[in-house]
Design an enzyme around this catalytic site. Structure first.
Site, PDB file in Angstrom:
ATOM      1  N   THR A 192      -1.500  -3.423  -3.097  1.00 58.22           N
ATOM      2  CA  THR A 192      -1.525  -2.491  -1.973  1.00 58.22           C
ATOM      3  C   THR A 192      -0.760  -3.075  -0.790  1.00 58.22           C
ATOM      4  O   THR A 192      -1.033  -4.194  -0.367  1.00 58.22           O
ATOM      5  CB  THR A 192      -2.988  -2.252  -1.545  1.00 58.22           C
ATOM      6  OG1 THR A 192      -3.725  -1.860  -2.684  1.00 58.22           O
ATOM      7  CG2 THR A 192      -3.060  -1.189  -0.470  1.00 58.22           C
ATOM      8  N   GLU A 193       0.194  -2.302  -0.278  1.00 60.92           N
ATOM      9  CA  GLU A 193       0.986  -2.707   0.898  1.00 60.92           C
ATOM     10  C   GLU A 193       1.677  -4.055   0.686  1.00 60.92           C
ATOM     11  O   GLU A 193       1.920  -4.800   1.632  1.00 60.92           O
ATOM     12  CB  GLU A 193       0.116  -2.772   2.154  1.00 60.92           C
ATOM     13  CG  GLU A 193      -0.708  -1.513   2.424  1.00 60.92           C
ATOM     14  CD  GLU A 193       0.132  -0.337   2.893  1.00 60.92           C
ATOM     15  OE1 GLU A 193       1.325  -0.546   3.176  1.00 60.92           O
ATOM     16  OE2 GLU A 193      -0.402   0.784   2.963  1.00 60.92           O
ATOM     17  N   LEU A 194       1.951  -4.382  -0.565  1.00 55.95           N
ATOM     18  CA  LEU A 194       2.590  -5.659  -0.937  1.00 55.95           C
ATOM     19  C   LEU A 194       1.829  -6.878  -0.411  1.00 55.95           C
ATOM     20  O   LEU A 194       2.418  -7.915  -0.109  1.00 55.95           O
ATOM     21  CB  LEU A 194       4.047  -5.718  -0.469  1.00 55.95           C
ATOM     22  CG  LEU A 194       5.008  -4.689  -1.080  1.00 55.95           C
ATOM     23  CD1 LEU A 194       6.457  -5.057  -0.755  1.00 55.95           C
ATOM     24  CD2 LEU A 194       4.851  -4.573  -2.582  1.00 55.95           C
TER      25      LEU A 194
END
Lengths: 437, 434
Positions: free
Chosen positions: B145-147
């Site tokens: 998630t979101e890198l």
């Protein structure tokens, strides 16, 4: 006897206790025979209850020669500007936009619409001071059109209007102090508001204060003659709550409620801290902070910081039936006001069978016996009181029963009679004075 | 030959409805169906459907030479299924070409990797199962998630068997180093780390239609020139961005679709780059060094850290209170309860509570349903309070049930005892008679 009354709000368009009190009082006064009231508010919407009196909206009055008059009026009453956060109280809906805006544009003239009528917003906000003086200007016109024996002005917002009317008609002026800037500001008074308040009190023939607490402030801080200041307590409108259909209470826990503007004056932070103390001892409780105001965000953050946000809820500003629903769900009502001239809301809570905790720094504590009174800063005592009521049913039942009885005996009709007496004595001494002169 | 890797993230938050205090205990439905549906329909029409069509044509036209990668969150898939099933079909079409890779991530776009390993693993598995069921291939590369990435997260991911992981080529992590190489995890070097080239990625994702930008207008010719300008020894360029860049963040009128249409041909003909998927990169290149990321990073905001979702009082309170419930939720084994709990984990909810963007809330206000972070927090906590109530109620019901069962058992025991006694008596009588 004909009364020319200046107010600022009227149901259903109200944002606080001032409007409620005005309404209750005029309703009570209408039961007194031999009284005609002309009630003036800025911006009459048209859907107010007009059965009891004649309602004249200041914006319904045609103004002639606006520009020259305004210039003259301003020089007479001095031109005023107020820093934003110091206005009496803001419309809850408008708070956010309001706080970021400029307070008073440097307009030289008031805006007049096509028919020569002044446009009033009728809401507290950025251009409040401008509104007050527009209102005062219109007041002088109204006082010419409506014959009267006495003028009655509610709170500082209307003092200039009362003064203007008095100057035109030469009739005695009664001002009604619902709050002073010492209550609202917690001591750091806005000099411009103070000046208006002082001006009103000085010009008045009689001053009505809503409690001894307020009476003392008027005498001590505004240097008024004690003989001139009379205490008349507020009351509460009897409402039969049974008639309305309440929504189901969804939570099983006891509900402890704070209902009011979330501002420094109302002491919301003490409520949050007390909630934390109570939640340490029992989990069978939820706290609700209903309302909005400039301290809301701080309170949200504080609740999160204390780790009680799943038991401490915020509802935002409640209107109409939601207030009723909220009270119906509540098991305890807390008003921790730092300085409360009167405080009608605990009476409303007691009416709907909710045990009430009030601060000793409130006018209403002078007349109530069946409510727990604590110092607003005494978080431990407040927590104790809350805990006691939610834990011991006998205590809570006692408060419900006795509190309801007590509140039901507080009637606006009685308050109105007291106000009527004030009118009479004012007119009497006024006539005497004129005769002497 | 150098490689360029195109990867697009597909996600739509599942927005909560205005959930008031009065709803607590009375209403257990939390989602704003109308807003969710209308936004999903709008973005499907403006972005997903036209962009998928262009990509499908490009993939067929440049068979084997053009490749892209996607990750689609479980929350987005659920919403596609409900509101725009034709989008899912078009993704399936893309999958059929064989040149599209679908990556693994957490099902509900959550931040579980920062809080609870078991929860993280189970969400990733749930997502991979779903992707495999939809597109027929099990993901082999992971994107969080979101890198969000740290050495520890990388270790967990490699334990789960994934070969590579995507993250941000954050300046404060790389220092003088370049993102244009393959790196590996500092704890388990088997896991390859692909770093986003944020300069080139954001040139498309953020700056494409910025008329004040000195490179505006960005053409494919110019972009490929920039690719060719990269240092000779560098191997890879990772272009990672939101899929909503096409048609949503950058409107159709900006020419973004034409850019997409022409990019593959330009790259294939005029550069020494070939297109590759993340898994191919991980398999074909040698990592040049370990990526040391002791503290979590992300691709968000200037700080590239977690402060968009966690860190202020509101966010921490909500986050902690949510994850406290895990044991109870799992013990109850109720499908709807688990689903709601997972939906409530979506990072979007915490993003809305971020207070650091009061001044320029540009990115954070994008489709943000709330007036202020406080508003978001109040609404979320009301929902969470109701959720807690549901757990409590269900546990009570369970306890009642077990009480009932115990009573029933005791009754039967008594009966057995009674019959046994009768039997014994009869036996004794019988023996006596004999």
């Amino acid at each position: 006897m004909r009364v020319l009354m200046f107010g600022w709000e009227f149901p259903p368009h109200i944002s606080g206790g001032l409007g409620t009190a005005c309404y209750g009082l005029t309703k009570g006064l209408s039961k007194v025979e031999d009284l005609d009231i002309v009630f003036v508010v800025p911006k009459a919407y048209g859907d107010e209850d007009q059965s009891k009196m004649q309602l004249v909206g200041a914006n319904g009055v045609t103004i002639n020669q606006v520009q020259t008059h305004v210039e003259k009026f301003k020089s007479k009453h001095t031109y005023l500007e107020v820093d934003s956060q110091l206005v009496p109280y803001n419309d809850p809906d408008e708070y956010y936009t309001f706080s970021s805006r400029d307070v008073y544009g440097k307009n030289k003239f008031f805006k007049v619409d096509k028919e020569g009528k002044l446009e009033f917003s009728g809401k507290y906000g950025a251009n409040l001071i401008e509104e007050i003086y527009k209102y005062a200007y219109v007041a002088s016109t109204i006082s010419m059109d409506h014959d009267h024996d006495v003028i009655h002005a509610h709170d500082w917002l209307c003092y200039p209007a009362g003064i203007a009317a008095k100057e035109v008609s030469g009739k005695p002026l009664v001002i009604h102090v619902h709050a002073t800037d010492f209550d609202r500001s917690g001591g750091s008074v806005n000099p411009k508001v103070f000046e208006i308040e002082k001006m009103g009190m000085d010009a008045a023939d009689k001053i009505i204060a809503v409690s001894n607490l307020t009476r003392n402030i008027v005498i001590e801080k505004y240097g008024q003659d004690p003989d001139k200041v009379v205490t008349v307590y507020n009351a509460v409108e009897p409402v039969s709550f049974e008639e309305k259909q309440a929504i189901k209470k969804g939570v099983k826990e006891k509900v402890v409620t704070f209902l009011g503007r979330i501002t420094m004056q109302k002491g919301p932070e003490y409520f949050v801290e007390a909630a934390y103390q109570v939640l340490k001892r029992t989990s069978n409780v939820r706290f609700v902070m209903a309302g909005s105001g400039d301290m809301l965000e701080k309170m949200v953050t504080r609740a999160a910081q204390l780790g009680i946000a799943d038991k401490f809820h915020f509802t935002g500003f409640l209107k109409g039936d939601d207030v009723f629903n909220m009270l119906k769900m509540s098991d305890v009502y807390v008003m921790p006001s730092v300085s409360e001239p009167f405080g009608i809301s605990p009476l409303e809570a007691m009416q709907s069978n909710v045990p009430t905790i009030i601060s000793k720094q409130s006018g209403v504590s002078e007349i109530l016996t069946h409510a727990i009174k604590v110092d607003y800063w005494d978080i431990d005592a407040m927590a104790d009181a809350i805990y006691g009521i939610i834990r011991y049913d006998s205590l809570s039942n006692e408060f419900k029963e006795k509190g309801k009885e007590e509140v039901d005996s507080l009637k606006w009709a009685n308050a109105a009679l007291n106000v009527y007496d004030v009118y009479n004595s004012t007119i009497e001494s006024f006539v005497e004075q004129t005769n002497q002169n | 030959m150098k490689s360029i890797c195109l990867y697009f993230q597909v996600h739509q938050p599942l927005r909560l409805r205005r959930y008031r205090f009065f709803d607590i205990g009375n209403n257990h439905y939390y989602y704003d169906d109308y807003t969710n549906e209308s936004i999903m329909r709008k973005i499907s029409d403006e972005c997903y459907l036209p962009a998928n069509k262009i990509l499908l044509d490009l993939l067929l036209e440049n068979k084997g030479k053009f490749k892209v990668a996607f990750s689609i969150t479980g929350i987005a898939i659920d919403q596609f299924e409900q509101y725009a099933p034709e989008v899912l079909d078009s993704f399936k079409e893309l999958a059929k070409t064989g040149d599209v890779e679908f990556l693994a991530e957490t099902y509900s776009h959550s931040l579980a990797s920062l809080k609870n390993k078991d929860e993280f693993v189970s969400q990733v598995q749930e997502h991979s199962d779903r992707i495999e069921a939809l597109f027929g291939v099990r993901p082999t590369t992971f994107r969080n998630t979101e890198l969000v990435y740290s050495d520890g997260i990388g270790e967990m991911v490699s334990e789960m068997g994934y070969k590579g992981i995507l993250t941000e080529g954050a300046k404060h992590i790389l220092g003088w180093k370049s993102p244009n190489y393959l790196y590996c995890n500092a704890i388990n070097p088997k896991l390859k780390v692909l770093l986003r080239n944020y300069k080139l990625s954001d040139d498309i994702a953020f700056r494409f239609s910025a008329e004040g930008w000195k490179e505006w207008p960005l053409t494919t010719t110019k972009f490929v020139e920039w690719l060719n300008d990269q240092d000779e020894k560098e191997d890879v360029v990772n272009i990672f961005m939101d899929y909503e860049t096409f048609g949503e963040h950058q409107k159709k009128e900006s020419g973004i679709f034409e850019f997409l249409e022409n990019l593959p041909k330009e790259v294939i003909l005029k550069s020494n780059y070939q297109f590759a998927t993340p898994t191919e990169l991980a398999a074909n290149y040698q990592p040049i060094a370990q990526a040391h990321v002791p503290n979590p990073i992300s691709w968000a905001d200037e700080e590239r850290d977690l402060s968009a979702w966690l860190g202020n009082n509101l966010q921490d309170e909500a986050f902690n209170k949510l994850y406290e419930l895990r044991d109870d939720v799992l013990a109850l084994k109720d499908e709807r309860l688990l689903k709601d709990w997972r939906y409530l984990q979506a990072s979007d909810h915490f993003y809305y509570m971020c207070t650091k963007f009061f001044s320029d809330g540009d990115v954070h206000s994008y489709f943000n349903p709330y007036d202020s972070p406080y508003d978001a927090f109040i609404n979320y906590m009301n929902v969470l309070s109701d959720f807690q109530l549901r757990i409590k109620e269900m546990r009570n019901v369970l306890a009642d049930k077990s009480d009932l069962m115990e009573a029933e058992l005791a009754e039967k025991d008594a009966l057995i005892e009674k019959y046994r006694k009768e039997l014994d008596d009869l036996k004794a009588q019988f023996e006596k008679a004999e």
